[in-house]
Design a protein around this motif. Structure first.
Motif, short mmCIF file in Angstrom:
data_model
loop_
_atom_site.label_atom_id
_atom_site.label_comp_id
_atom_site.label_asym_id
_atom_site.label_seq_id
_atom_site.Cartn_x
_atom_site.Cartn_y
_atom_site.Cartn_z
N GLU A 91 0.86 -1.17 0.00
CA GLU A 91 0.00 0.00 0.00
C GLU A 91 0.90 1.23 0.00
O GLU A 91 1.76 1.37 0.86
N TYR A 92 0.72 2.11 -0.99
CA TYR A 92 1.60 3.25 -1.13
C TYR A 92 0.81 4.45 -1.67
O TYR A 92 -0.35 4.33 -2.04
N VAL A 93 1.45 5.60 -1.67
CA VAL A 93 0.83 6.83 -2.15
C VAL A 93 1.64 7.36 -3.33
O VAL A 93 2.86 7.50 -3.24
N GLU A 94 0.98 7.63 -4.43
CA GLU A 94 1.63 8.15 -5.63
C GLU A 94 0.84 9.35 -6.14
O GLU A 94 -0.35 9.24 -6.42
N GLY A 95 1.49 10.49 -6.22
CA GLY A 95 0.81 11.70 -6.68
C GLY A 95 -0.37 12.09 -5.82
O GLY A 95 -1.37 12.60 -6.30
N GLY A 96 -0.28 11.80 -4.53
CA GLY A 96 -1.36 12.13 -3.61
C GLY A 96 -2.50 11.14 -3.60
O GLY A 96 -3.47 11.32 -2.86
N GLU A 97 -2.37 10.08 -4.39
CA GLU A 97 -3.45 9.09 -4.48
C GLU A 97 -2.98 7.76 -3.89
O GLU A 97 -1.90 7.27 -4.20
#
Length: 348
Positions: free
Chosen positions: A18-24
Motif C-alpha cells: 500500500e503506497y501513495v503516488e501523486g497524492g493518491e
C-alpha cells in the motif's frame, strides 16, 4: 512517485503493498504462490526487490519478517476450532447487514429500525448509533482499509456518509428514485458507488459531496456492485440477468456480460483484476475475462439459486453459497497456454 508509506498485509500466499503516488493511495499485490516451508525467504525477497522499486532497503527486513510469518503459517497444521464469542442485542427490529473494519476491531450493523450502529468488537460496547434515515438501512460499509468513514444506504432512497470517530454525518446523497440496496467505497476512498432498484448506479465524490456519474444501461434493479482493486473499473449486477463492466473515470459502459438465465445475485473481481465471477438465481456461477468481457466457464452443480460468490485472494479458488444449503469451493488451475481448467469442487 512519492512513496510515503509501505504497508504490507499477509494474504493467501502473497503480500499487498500500500503506497501513495501523486497524492493518491494505491495498492500492488505480489503473488508468492511458490512459497513453501522450505523456501529461502531472504533470497526470495531479494529476488522480488530487484523487479519491484517499491521495496526499498529501509523496508527490506520488515518484508522478510512478514514473509517468514507467512511461511510459518503454511507449515502449521490446520486444526481450527470455533466457539461463540459474544452475543449482542443490537436493534429493536431485525438486522439487514453486518460489516467489519479492516482490523476487525470494530463492526457495524444495519437494521429495519432505520439505524446503523457502530460496535467495539472486543468489549461489545455500542460506540455510536447513526440515526437520520427515514426507512430501512439496507446496505452498509466501512471505507476499508482506512476505516474512518461509514456509508449507509436506505430504502428512503438516500445514502449517508458518517465519521467513524464522532458519528457525525458528512453527506446525504440524494438522486436515486427508488430504494438503495447495495453500495461500495472505491479502494482509494475517494468515491462511493450506490446501486438502486431504479435500475441505475451512481458514483459520488466523497470530498465534494456531489454526484460524479450515473451508470445507465440496465433494464431492471441493480442489486450487486463491486470495484476492482485498482479502482478504475466497477461491475454492476442486475435482475435483468446481466452484469455490466464500467469505466470509473468516464462512467462509460465497457462490456455487458450476457449468459445467465436468471437474476444476478453477486459479482466480484479477482484480486489481480483479470477475472470476474458472477452468481445467479439460475443455479449457476460463471467466470469471465475482465479485460475482454468474454465468457470463460460455467460452474454448475447447485440444485437451487446461487446467492453469493467470491474469489480467494490468490485467485485460485471460487466459493459459492446456495439456497440448497451447500457451500462449494472450486479449484482453478491456470495452464501454460493461458486457458483455465476447472478442477475438483469441494462441498462443505
Amino acid at each position: 512517485r512519492s512513496l510515503i508509506m509501505t504497508c504490507l498485509s499477509l494474504v493467501f500466499k502473497g503480500i499487498i503493498l500500500e503506497y501513495v503516488e501523486g497524492g493518491e493511495s494505491k495498492t500492488r499485490s505480489i503473488d508468492l504462490l511458490d512459497l513453501t516451508p522450505e523456501t529461502d525467504v531472504t533470497a526470495l525477497v531479494e529476488e522480488i526487490q530487484e523487479r519491484e522499486p517499491l521495496i526499498t532497503a529501509s523496508c527490506l527486513e520488515h518484508i522478510i519478517h512478514l514473509v517468514q510469518r507467512l511461511q510459518e503459517k503454511l507449515g502449521e497444521k490446520q486444526n481450527h476450532k470455533f466457539s461463540l464469542f459474544k452475543v449482542l442485542r443490537t436493534h429493536i427490529l431485525p438486522l439487514t447487514n453486518v460489516a467489519f473494519n479492516k482490523s476487525g476491531s470494530r463492526f457495524i450493523t444495519g437494521s429495519y429500525d432505520r439505524t446503523c450502529k457502530l460496535w467495539d468488537t472486543a468489549s461489545g460496547e455500542e460506540l455510536h448509533s447513526l440515526e437520520g434515515h427515514r426507512n430501512v438501512v439496507y446496505a452498509i460499509a466501512f471505507n476499508n482499509p482506512y476505516g474512518d468513514k461509514i456509508a449507509t444506504g436506505s430504502f428512503d432512497k438516500t445514502c449517508k456518509v458518517w465519521s467513524t470517530e464522532t458519528g457525525k454525518c458528512y453527506h446525504t446523497f440524494r438522486g436515486h428514485s427508488a430504494e438503495i440496496v447495495c453500495l461500495s467505497f472505491n479502494p482509494q476512498s475517494t468515491l462511493l458507488a450506490t446501486g438502486s432498484m431504479d435500475t441505475t448506479a451512481k458514483l459520488w465524490d466523497l470530498e465534494k459531496g456531489e454526484e460524479v456519474a450515473t451508470l445507465n444501461g440496465h433494464s431492471a434493479e441493480i442489486i450487486a456492485l463491486s470495484f476492482n482493486t485498482t479502482g478504475d473499473r466497477i461491475i454492476t449486477g442486475s435482475f435483468d440477468h446481466t452484469v455490466a463492466v464500467w469505466d470509473v473515470g468516464t462512467g462509460r459502459l465497457l462490456h455487458t456480460l450476457i449468459g445467465h438465465r436468471g437474476e444476478i445475485s453477486s459479482a466480484q473481481f479477482s484480486w489481480d483484476c483479470s477475472l470476474i465471477v458472477t452468481g445467479s438465481m439460475d443455479k449457476t456461477c460463471m467466470l469471465w475475462n475482465a479485460v475482454t468481457g468474454t465468457h470463460i466457464a460455467t460452474l454448475a452443480g447447485h440444485s437451487k439459486e446461487v446467492l453469493d460468490v467470491c474469489f480467494d485472494y490468490a485467485g485460485q479458488r471460487i466459493a459459492t453459497a446456495s439456497a440448497d444449503g451447500e457451500c462449494v469451493s472450486t479449484l482453478k488451475a491456470i495452464l501454460g497456454s493461458g486457458m483455465l481448467l476447472l478442477g475438483t469442487a469441494f462441498r462443505y
